[in-house]
Design a protein around this motif. Sequence first.
Motif, PDB file in Angstrom:
ATOM      1  N   LEU A  60     -11.691  60.479  34.259  1.00  0.00           N
ATOM      2  CA  LEU A  60     -12.712  59.428  34.203  1.00  0.00           C
ATOM      3  C   LEU A  60     -13.130  59.089  35.621  1.00  0.00           C
ATOM      4  N   SER A  61     -14.373  58.703  35.810  1.00  0.00           N
ATOM      5  CA  SER A  61     -14.780  58.270  37.146  1.00  0.00           C
ATOM      6  C   SER A  61     -14.331  56.825  37.330  1.00  0.00           C
ATOM      7  N   GLY A  62     -13.749  56.564  38.472  1.00  0.00           N
ATOM      8  CA  GLY A  62     -13.324  55.208  38.795  1.00  0.00           C
ATOM      9  C   GLY A  62     -14.515  54.391  39.269  1.00  0.00           C
ATOM     10  N   LEU A  63     -14.296  53.106  39.396  1.00  0.00           N
ATOM     11  CA  LEU A  63     -15.359  52.226  39.880  1.00  0.00           C
ATOM     12  C   LEU A  63     -15.476  52.356  41.389  1.00  0.00           C
ATOM     13  N   ALA A  64     -16.663  52.127  41.895  1.00  0.00           N
ATOM     14  CA  ALA A  64     -16.918  52.331  43.316  1.00  0.00           C
ATOM     15  C   ALA A  64     -16.966  51.038  44.124  1.00  0.00           C
ATOM     16  N   ASP A  65     -16.923  49.882  43.451  1.00  0.00           N
ATOM     17  CA  ASP A  65     -17.057  48.628  44.185  1.00  0.00           C
ATOM     18  C   ASP A  65     -16.379  47.511  43.399  1.00  0.00           C
ATOM     19  N   TRP A  66     -16.400  46.341  43.981  1.00  0.00           N
ATOM     20  CA  TRP A  66     -15.777  45.175  43.373  1.00  0.00           C
ATOM     21  C   TRP A  66     -16.664  44.623  42.258  1.00  0.00           C
ATOM     22  N   ALA A  67     -16.028  44.200  41.177  1.00  0.00           N
ATOM     23  CA  ALA A  67     -16.756  43.616  40.053  1.00  0.00           C
ATOM     24  C   ALA A  67     -17.289  42.241  40.421  1.00  0.00           C
ATOM     25  N   LYS A  68     -18.449  41.902  39.874  1.00  0.00           N
ATOM     26  CA  LYS A  68     -18.938  40.529  39.993  1.00  0.00           C
ATOM     27  C   LYS A  68     -18.009  39.654  39.164  1.00  0.00           C
ATOM     28  N   GLN A  69     -17.643  38.523  39.729  1.00  0.00           N
ATOM     29  CA  GLN A  69     -16.741  37.605  39.046  1.00  0.00           C
ATOM     30  C   GLN A  69     -17.030  36.194  39.536  1.00  0.00           C
ATOM     31  N   PRO A  70     -16.997  35.198  38.665  1.00  0.00           N
ATOM     32  CA  PRO A  70     -17.286  33.839  39.108  1.00  0.00           C
ATOM     33  C   PRO A  70     -16.298  33.299  40.135  1.00  0.00           C
ATOM     34  N   GLY A  71     -15.104  33.892  40.217  1.00  0.00           N
ATOM     35  CA  GLY A  71     -14.074  33.362  41.099  1.00  0.00           C
ATOM     36  C   GLY A  71     -14.272  33.629  42.576  1.00  0.00           C
ATOM     37  N   THR A  76     -20.325  43.480  43.344  1.00  0.00           N
ATOM     38  CA  THR A  76     -21.671  44.023  43.195  1.00  0.00           C
ATOM     39  C   THR A  76     -21.914  44.696  41.849  1.00  0.00           C
ATOM     40  N   VAL A  77     -20.840  45.025  41.098  1.00  0.00           N
ATOM     41  CA  VAL A  77     -21.037  45.732  39.836  1.00  0.00           C
ATOM     42  C   VAL A  77     -20.677  44.833  38.648  1.00  0.00           C
ATOM     43  N   GLU A  78     -21.478  44.926  37.610  1.00  0.00           N
ATOM     44  CA  GLU A  78     -21.260  44.115  36.413  1.00  0.00           C
ATOM     45  C   GLU A  78     -20.445  44.920  35.413  1.00  0.00           C
ATOM     46  N   VAL A  79     -19.133  44.862  35.602  1.00  0.00           N
ATOM     47  CA  VAL A  79     -18.174  45.585  34.775  1.00  0.00           C
ATOM     48  C   VAL A  79     -17.023  44.632  34.432  1.00  0.00           C
ATOM     49  N   PRO A  80     -16.249  44.965  33.412  1.00  0.00           N
ATOM     50  CA  PRO A  80     -15.092  44.109  33.104  1.00  0.00           C
ATOM     51  C   PRO A  80     -14.130  44.030  34.280  1.00  0.00           C
ATOM     52  N   SER A  81     -13.475  42.907  34.406  1.00  0.00           N
ATOM     53  CA  SER A  81     -12.443  42.721  35.421  1.00  0.00           C
ATOM     54  C   SER A  81     -11.336  41.863  34.820  1.00  0.00           C
ATOM     55  N   PRO A 125      -5.551  51.241  39.920  1.00  0.00           N
ATOM     56  CA  PRO A 125      -5.744  52.674  40.167  1.00  0.00           C
ATOM     57  C   PRO A 125      -7.060  53.261  39.645  1.00  0.00           C
ATOM     58  N   MET A 126      -7.714  52.604  38.691  1.00  0.00           N
ATOM     59  CA  MET A 126      -9.015  53.071  38.194  1.00  0.00           C
ATOM     60  C   MET A 126     -10.176  52.387  38.915  1.00  0.00           C
ATOM     61  N   GLY A 127      -9.880  51.541  39.877  1.00  0.00           N
ATOM     62  CA  GLY A 127     -10.926  50.847  40.614  1.00  0.00           C
ATOM     63  C   GLY A 127     -11.379  49.558  39.967  1.00  0.00           C
ATOM     64  N   SER A 128     -10.661  49.099  38.940  1.00  0.00           N
ATOM     65  CA  SER A 128     -11.020  47.815  38.299  1.00  0.00           C
ATOM     66  C   SER A 128     -10.571  46.656  39.179  1.00  0.00           C
TER      67      SER A 128
END
Length: 137
Positions: A60-71, A76-81, A125-128
């Motif tokens: 699987l391709s891992g994520l390339a950046d930090w997820a957007k999160q209110p905290g 920059t990416v809108e993915v689950p965290s 490890p998956m970039g989450s």
Amino acid sequence: MSPKVHVSTLFYWCNDIAATKNFYADLIGLEETYYDEEAGWFTCLSNDLNIVFMRASAPLSGLADWAKQPGYRGGTVEVPSWVITVPAQEFQGIVARLKAAGVPCLNDAPISPQPDHWQFFVLDPMGSTVEVFAEPA
């Protein structure tokens, strides 16, 4: 009245089951309930939520950046965290283990958004994006 709904199990695919177990059980401290490297399964328990990690059949391709999160600002990416709340007395030890293991960290040190509340953002490890969080007991 609606029936009480309860989420009991979360399935999460990954590329490296050993690295995932190390991250979530050994470094973060989730309760390991099953591990089979050959079969590609690792399960852990968080209160009554069973989290099942399974090795993907194809990379699987891992994520390339930090997820957007209110905290925090900066994702920059809108993915689950994840937000994993840990006991306040264990927070600094967990942060030290994550840093010593070379886990990618958003900041060099934990952030305190409110007095006695602590956040530390890392990538699994998956970039989450995972927020390790502690608040006063």
